[in-house]
Design a protein around this motif. Structure first.
Motif, PDB file in Angstrom:
ATOM      1  N   SER A   1      82.908  30.372  31.878  1.00  0.00           N
ATOM      2  CA  SER A   1      82.642  29.170  32.672  1.00  0.00           C
ATOM      3  C   SER A   1      81.970  29.500  34.008  1.00  0.00           C
ATOM      4  O   SER A   1      81.179  28.707  34.519  1.00  0.00           O
ATOM      5  N   THR A   2      82.258  30.666  34.562  1.00  0.00           N
ATOM      6  CA  THR A   2      81.618  31.070  35.817  1.00  0.00           C
ATOM      7  C   THR A   2      80.129  31.295  35.607  1.00  0.00           C
ATOM      8  O   THR A   2      79.302  30.851  36.408  1.00  0.00           O
ATOM      9  N   LEU A   3      79.780  31.971  34.522  1.00  0.00           N
ATOM     10  CA  LEU A   3      78.374  32.202  34.203  1.00  0.00           C
ATOM     11  C   LEU A   3      77.671  30.884  33.906  1.00  0.00           C
ATOM     12  O   LEU A   3      76.540  30.659  34.339  1.00  0.00           O
ATOM     13  N   LYS A   4      78.336  30.004  33.178  1.00  0.00           N
ATOM     14  CA  LYS A   4      77.762  28.693  32.874  1.00  0.00           C
ATOM     15  C   LYS A   4      77.433  27.949  34.167  1.00  0.00           C
ATOM     16  O   LYS A   4      76.345  27.396  34.318  1.00  0.00           O
ATOM     17  N   GLU A   5      78.354  27.965  35.103  1.00  0.00           N
ATOM     18  CA  GLU A   5      78.135  27.297  36.386  1.00  0.00           C
ATOM     19  C   GLU A   5      76.995  27.959  37.162  1.00  0.00           C
ATOM     20  O   GLU A   5      76.157  27.279  37.753  1.00  0.00           O
ATOM     21  N   GLU A   6      76.947  29.283  37.140  1.00  0.00           N
ATOM     22  CA  GLU A   6      75.885  30.027  37.818  1.00  0.00           C
ATOM     23  C   GLU A   6      74.522  29.648  37.240  1.00  0.00           C
ATOM     24  O   GLU A   6      73.573  29.397  37.988  1.00  0.00           O
ATOM     25  N   ILE A   7      74.417  29.588  35.932  1.00  0.00           N
ATOM     26  CA  ILE A   7      73.160  29.216  35.287  1.00  0.00           C
ATOM     27  C   ILE A   7      72.770  27.794  35.670  1.00  0.00           C
ATOM     28  O   ILE A   7      71.631  27.526  36.056  1.00  0.00           O
ATOM     29  N   CYS A   8      73.714  26.881  35.576  1.00  0.00           N
ATOM     30  CA  CYS A   8      73.427  25.476  35.900  1.00  0.00           C
ATOM     31  C   CYS A   8      72.992  25.293  37.352  1.00  0.00           C
ATOM     32  O   CYS A   8      72.125  24.469  37.640  1.00  0.00           O
ATOM     33  N   ASN A   9      73.563  26.058  38.250  1.00  0.00           N
ATOM     34  CA  ASN A   9      73.255  25.909  39.672  1.00  0.00           C
ATOM     35  C   ASN A   9      72.009  26.657  40.116  1.00  0.00           C
ATOM     36  O   ASN A   9      71.393  26.290  41.114  1.00  0.00           O
ATOM     37  N   GLN A  10      71.627  27.717  39.414  1.00  0.00           N
ATOM     38  CA  GLN A  10      70.545  28.570  39.893  1.00  0.00           C
ATOM     39  C   GLN A  10      69.222  28.436  39.154  1.00  0.00           C
ATOM     40  O   GLN A  10      68.168  28.680  39.734  1.00  0.00           O
ATOM     41  N   VAL A  11      69.248  28.078  37.877  1.00  0.00           N
ATOM     42  CA  VAL A  11      68.026  28.096  37.075  1.00  0.00           C
ATOM     43  C   VAL A  11      67.074  26.976  37.496  1.00  0.00           C
ATOM     44  O   VAL A  11      67.452  25.821  37.589  1.00  0.00           O
ATOM     45  N   ASP A  12      65.817  27.388  37.760  1.00  0.00           N
ATOM     46  CA  ASP A  12      64.772  26.429  38.121  1.00  0.00           C
ATOM     47  C   ASP A  12      64.085  25.853  36.889  1.00  0.00           C
ATOM     48  O   ASP A  12      63.700  24.695  36.867  1.00  0.00           O
ATOM     49  N   PHE A  13      63.874  26.685  35.867  1.00  0.00           N
ATOM     50  CA  PHE A  13      63.328  26.192  34.619  1.00  0.00           C
ATOM     51  C   PHE A  13      63.718  27.101  33.467  1.00  0.00           C
ATOM     52  O   PHE A  13      64.129  28.235  33.659  1.00  0.00           O
ATOM     53  N   CYS A  14      63.578  26.538  32.276  1.00  0.00           N
ATOM     54  CA  CYS A  14      63.976  27.223  31.051  1.00  0.00           C
ATOM     55  C   CYS A  14      62.742  27.424  30.181  1.00  0.00           C
ATOM     56  O   CYS A  14      61.967  26.492  29.973  1.00  0.00           O
ATOM     57  N   LEU A  15      62.579  28.623  29.686  1.00  0.00           N
ATOM     58  CA  LEU A  15      61.490  28.953  28.775  1.00  0.00           C
ATOM     59  C   LEU A  15      62.089  29.137  27.391  1.00  0.00           C
ATOM     60  O   LEU A  15      62.921  30.015  27.181  1.00  0.00           O
ATOM     61  N   LEU A  16      61.674  28.277  26.472  1.00  0.00           N
ATOM     62  CA  LEU A  16      62.157  28.355  25.094  1.00  0.00           C
ATOM     63  C   LEU A  16      61.050  28.921  24.230  1.00  0.00           C
ATOM     64  O   LEU A  16      60.008  28.312  24.070  1.00  0.00           O
ATOM     65  N   LEU A  17      61.281  30.101  23.686  1.00  0.00           N
ATOM     66  CA  LEU A  17      60.324  30.728  22.780  1.00  0.00           C
ATOM     67  C   LEU A  17      61.056  31.014  21.479  1.00  0.00           C
ATOM     68  O   LEU A  17      61.682  32.050  21.321  1.00  0.00           O
ATOM     69  N   LEU A  18      60.995  30.059  20.591  1.00  0.00           N
ATOM     70  CA  LEU A  18      61.720  30.162  19.333  1.00  0.00           C
ATOM     71  C   LEU A  18      60.707  30.197  18.213  1.00  0.00           C
ATOM     72  O   LEU A  18      59.952  29.252  18.026  1.00  0.00           O
ATOM     73  N   GLY A  19      60.661  31.279  17.486  1.00  0.00           N
ATOM     74  CA  GLY A  19      59.652  31.412  16.448  1.00  0.00           C
ATOM     75  C   GLY A  19      60.239  31.841  15.137  1.00  0.00           C
ATOM     76  O   GLY A  19      61.338  32.357  15.050  1.00  0.00           O
ATOM     77  N   GLY A  20      59.467  31.629  14.133  1.00  0.00           N
ATOM     78  CA  GLY A  20      59.825  32.074  12.804  1.00  0.00           C
ATOM     79  C   GLY A  20      58.551  32.400  12.060  1.00  0.00           C
ATOM     80  O   GLY A  20      57.479  32.453  12.652  1.00  0.00           O
ATOM     81  N   ILE A  21      58.660  32.602  10.804  1.00  0.00           N
ATOM     82  CA  ILE A  21      57.486  32.938  10.004  1.00  0.00           C
ATOM     83  C   ILE A  21      56.481  31.783   9.995  1.00  0.00           C
ATOM     84  O   ILE A  21      55.292  31.993  10.120  1.00  0.00           O
ATOM     85  N   GLU A  22      56.974  30.557   9.878  1.00  0.00           N
ATOM     86  CA  GLU A  22      56.058  29.423   9.784  1.00  0.00           C
ATOM     87  C   GLU A  22      55.739  28.772  11.122  1.00  0.00           C
ATOM     88  O   GLU A  22      54.710  28.138  11.260  1.00  0.00           O
ATOM     89  N   THR A  23      56.631  28.880  12.117  1.00  0.00           N
ATOM     90  CA  THR A  23      56.434  28.097  13.336  1.00  0.00           C
ATOM     91  C   THR A  23      56.710  28.918  14.575  1.00  0.00           C
ATOM     92  O   THR A  23      57.398  29.925  14.544  1.00  0.00           O
TER      93      THR A  23
END
Length: 131
Positions: free
Chosen positions: A95-117
Protein backbone atom coordinates in the motif's frame (compact mmCIF):
# COMPACT_ATOMS: atom_id res chain seq x y z
CA UNK A 1 11.04 15.03 -19.02
CA UNK A 2 13.10 16.88 -16.46
CA UNK A 3 11.83 16.22 -12.93
CA UNK A 4 9.04 13.98 -14.27
CA UNK A 5 8.10 10.57 -12.95
CA UNK A 6 6.89 7.87 -15.32
CA UNK A 7 5.17 4.53 -14.83
CA UNK A 8 6.13 2.05 -17.58
CA UNK A 9 3.87 -0.94 -18.13
CA UNK A 10 5.27 -3.62 -20.43
CA UNK A 11 8.86 -2.74 -19.51
CA UNK A 12 10.47 -5.97 -20.73
CA UNK A 13 9.16 -5.50 -24.26
CA UNK A 14 11.31 -4.41 -27.20
CA UNK A 15 10.01 -0.83 -27.50
CA UNK A 16 9.88 -0.27 -23.75
CA UNK A 17 13.55 -1.21 -23.37
CA UNK A 18 14.51 1.20 -26.15
CA UNK A 19 12.41 3.94 -24.56
CA UNK A 20 13.88 3.31 -21.11
CA UNK A 21 17.49 3.31 -22.31
CA UNK A 22 16.98 6.48 -24.36
CA UNK A 23 15.28 8.35 -21.51
CA UNK A 24 17.96 7.38 -19.00
CA UNK A 25 20.77 8.27 -21.40
CA UNK A 26 19.53 11.60 -22.81
CA UNK A 27 17.28 12.78 -19.98
CA UNK A 28 19.33 12.02 -16.84
CA UNK A 29 17.33 14.64 -14.94
CA UNK A 30 14.21 12.52 -15.07
CA UNK A 31 13.03 12.17 -11.51
CA UNK A 32 12.04 8.49 -11.42
CA UNK A 33 10.77 5.62 -13.54
CA UNK A 34 8.50 3.01 -11.99
CA UNK A 35 8.63 -0.29 -13.88
CA UNK A 36 5.79 -2.77 -13.59
CA UNK A 37 7.15 -6.24 -14.28
CA UNK A 38 5.02 -9.35 -14.34
CA UNK A 39 6.54 -11.36 -11.50
CA UNK A 40 5.51 -13.30 -8.42
CA UNK A 41 7.47 -11.12 -6.00
CA UNK A 42 9.98 -8.28 -5.71
CA UNK A 43 12.96 -10.63 -5.97
CA UNK A 44 11.67 -12.09 -9.24
CA UNK A 45 10.94 -8.60 -10.58
CA UNK A 46 14.49 -7.45 -9.75
CA UNK A 47 15.85 -10.57 -11.44
CA UNK A 48 13.85 -9.79 -14.60
CA UNK A 49 15.06 -6.17 -14.53
CA UNK A 50 18.70 -7.22 -14.36
CA UNK A 51 18.50 -10.12 -16.83
CA UNK A 52 15.91 -9.02 -19.39
CA UNK A 53 16.43 -5.25 -19.41
CA UNK A 54 19.68 -3.94 -17.91
CA UNK A 55 21.65 -7.05 -18.88
CA UNK A 56 21.01 -6.56 -22.59
CA UNK A 57 23.52 -5.04 -25.00
CA UNK A 58 21.15 -2.10 -25.44
CA UNK A 59 22.34 -0.65 -22.13
CA UNK A 60 26.08 -0.90 -22.94
CA UNK A 61 26.31 2.73 -24.09
CA UNK A 62 24.69 3.96 -20.88
CA UNK A 63 27.00 1.72 -18.84
CA UNK A 64 30.02 3.16 -20.67
CA UNK A 65 28.76 6.72 -20.22
CA UNK A 66 28.16 6.34 -16.48
CA UNK A 67 31.00 3.94 -15.70
CA UNK A 68 31.23 3.13 -12.01
CA UNK A 69 28.14 5.29 -11.33
CA UNK A 70 25.82 3.08 -13.40
CA UNK A 71 24.44 1.00 -10.52
CA UNK A 72 23.85 3.98 -8.23
CA UNK A 73 22.19 5.90 -11.09
CA UNK A 74 19.89 2.96 -11.82
CA UNK A 75 19.06 2.56 -8.11
CA UNK A 76 18.21 6.25 -7.89
CA UNK A 77 16.12 6.44 -11.06
CA UNK A 78 14.35 3.07 -11.29
CA UNK A 79 11.84 1.48 -8.98
CA UNK A 80 10.80 -1.96 -10.11
CA UNK A 81 7.78 -3.71 -8.67
CA UNK A 82 5.91 -6.95 -9.34
CA UNK A 83 2.41 -6.75 -10.66
CA UNK A 84 0.04 -7.57 -13.47
CA UNK A 85 -2.35 -5.37 -15.43
CA UNK A 86 -4.96 -8.11 -15.26
CA UNK A 87 -5.50 -7.44 -11.56
CA UNK A 88 -7.09 -4.57 -9.71
CA UNK A 89 -4.55 -1.92 -8.72
CA UNK A 90 -2.05 -3.66 -11.03
CA UNK A 91 -1.81 -6.43 -8.44
CA UNK A 92 0.07 -4.12 -6.06
CA UNK A 93 0.14 -5.55 -2.56
CA UNK A 94 2.33 -2.85 -0.99
CA UNK A 95 0.00 0.00 0.00
CA UNK A 96 2.93 2.37 0.60
CA UNK A 97 4.25 1.80 -2.92
CA UNK A 98 0.74 2.17 -4.34
CA UNK A 99 0.40 5.54 -2.61
CA UNK A 100 3.87 6.60 -3.78
CA UNK A 101 3.00 5.76 -7.39
CA UNK A 102 -0.35 7.54 -7.21
CA UNK A 103 1.21 10.67 -5.70
CA UNK A 104 4.36 10.90 -7.81
CA UNK A 105 3.67 9.61 -11.33
CA UNK A 106 3.18 12.33 -13.95
CA UNK A 107 2.26 9.97 -16.77
CA UNK A 108 2.01 6.31 -17.64
CA UNK A 109 3.52 4.66 -20.70
CA UNK A 110 1.72 1.49 -21.74
CA UNK A 111 3.66 -0.66 -24.18
CA UNK A 112 1.79 -3.91 -24.46
CA UNK A 113 2.57 -6.06 -27.45
CA UNK A 114 2.07 -9.47 -28.81
CA UNK A 115 2.58 -11.30 -32.04
CA UNK A 116 -0.41 -9.67 -33.72
CA UNK A 117 -0.68 -6.30 -31.96
CA UNK A 118 1.17 -3.53 -30.27
CA UNK A 119 -0.69 -1.21 -27.96
CA UNK A 120 0.98 2.07 -27.08
CA UNK A 121 -0.44 4.99 -25.21
CA UNK A 122 0.75 7.80 -23.01
CA UNK A 123 -1.69 8.58 -20.24
CA UNK A 124 -1.46 11.65 -17.99
CA UNK A 125 -1.51 10.04 -14.60
CA UNK A 126 -3.86 12.52 -12.97
CA UNK A 127 -6.59 10.89 -15.07
CA UNK A 128 -5.82 7.44 -13.72
CA UNK A 129 -7.72 5.95 -10.83
CA UNK A 130 -6.10 3.23 -8.72
CA UNK A 131 -8.71 3.18 -5.99
Amino acid sequence: MEDKTILVVGATGFLAKIFLEKVLRVQPNIKKVFLLLRAADAKSAAHRLNNEILGTDLFNLLKEKLGANFNSFISEKLTVFPGDICYEDLGLKDSTLKEEICNQVDFCLLLLGGIETLFFTLVPFENADMT
